[in-house]
Enzyme design. Sequence first.
Site, PDB file in Angstrom:
ATOM      1  N   LYS A  15       0.823  -1.212   0.000  1.00 35.19           N
ATOM      2  CA  LYS A  15       0.000   0.000   0.000  1.00 35.19           C
ATOM      3  C   LYS A  15       0.855   1.259   0.000  1.00 35.19           C
ATOM      4  O   LYS A  15       0.620   2.176  -0.784  1.00 35.19           O
ATOM      5  CB  LYS A  15      -0.919   0.037   1.224  1.00 35.19           C
ATOM      6  N   ARG A  91     -10.319   1.225   9.966  1.00 38.35           N
ATOM      7  CA  ARG A  91      -9.796  -0.063  10.433  1.00 38.35           C
ATOM      8  C   ARG A  91     -10.912  -1.046  10.776  1.00 38.35           C
ATOM      9  O   ARG A  91     -10.643  -2.209  11.050  1.00 38.35           O
ATOM     10  CB  ARG A  91      -8.916   0.131  11.671  1.00 38.35           C
ATOM     11  N   ARG A 130      12.109  -7.598   5.390  1.00 38.97           N
ATOM     12  CA  ARG A 130      12.336  -6.220   5.858  1.00 38.97           C
ATOM     13  C   ARG A 130      13.404  -6.173   6.932  1.00 38.97           C
ATOM     14  O   ARG A 130      13.959  -5.118   7.210  1.00 38.97           O
ATOM     15  CB  ARG A 130      11.036  -5.608   6.393  1.00 38.97           C
ATOM     16  N   ARG A 132      13.301  -6.482  10.239  1.00 39.20           N
ATOM     17  CA  ARG A 132      13.052  -5.847  11.536  1.00 39.20           C
ATOM     18  C   ARG A 132      13.255  -6.878  12.639  1.00 39.20           C
ATOM     19  O   ARG A 132      12.881  -8.038  12.494  1.00 39.20           O
ATOM     20  CB  ARG A 132      11.624  -5.313  11.606  1.00 39.20           C
ATOM     21  N   ARG A 143       0.394 -11.064  13.286  1.00 38.41           N
ATOM     22  CA  ARG A 143       0.027  -9.764  12.719  1.00 38.41           C
ATOM     23  C   ARG A 143      -0.892  -9.946  11.505  1.00 38.41           C
ATOM     24  O   ARG A 143      -1.864  -9.216  11.332  1.00 38.41           O
ATOM     25  CB  ARG A 143       1.279  -8.984  12.324  1.00 38.41           C
TER      26      ARG A 143
END
Length: 187
Positions: A15, A91, A130, A132, A143
């Site tokens: 996104k 959301r 990514r 992290r 998640r």
Amino acid sequence: MANNLILLGLPGAGKGTQAEFIVKDYPTVHISTGDIFRANLANDTSLGKLAREYMDAGNLVPDEITNAMVADRLNQDDVQANGFMLDGYPRNEAQAEFLDHYLAENNSAVSATLYFEVSDSLLRERLLGRGRADDTPEVIDNRLEVNKAANLPLVDYYKRAGVLHTIDGGRELAEVYHDVKAVLDNL
């Protein structure tokens, strides 16, 4: 009339990347809920103070406060002139209903909802890539499940409203953006 867009998709669906492309080609204001929260907290607004009370207690900020922050941002001149692209809001269905009601009161509406659909396996791969520290496979799976529970009712909501455009977000960036442009050029 300016276009009002909503971006939907699970973490890792692209996104944010697509939003960067869109704002280069279309006169729209990219609004991230995170940015709105940070601005309200940093400027110590009355809404920011209310939100901080919930956040400091480790609780989610109630819809009423989030809705008020978003409405305040949508009321600003740049959005009034150019329309918006919301990323991270709504959301849940209650927030979507609030947004529709708010826009209707201001003689406006959601022009299109772009839903970036990506397979779970590719989302996991992207999120792990990514690098992290908190992105362990277990955290990522959790998640994704939490976000699915929130996103899928919104996909249905905007499908019923007739403004949903599902885009295969699992392809090369240029191919995905080609489909995004096709939707936006026909609004």
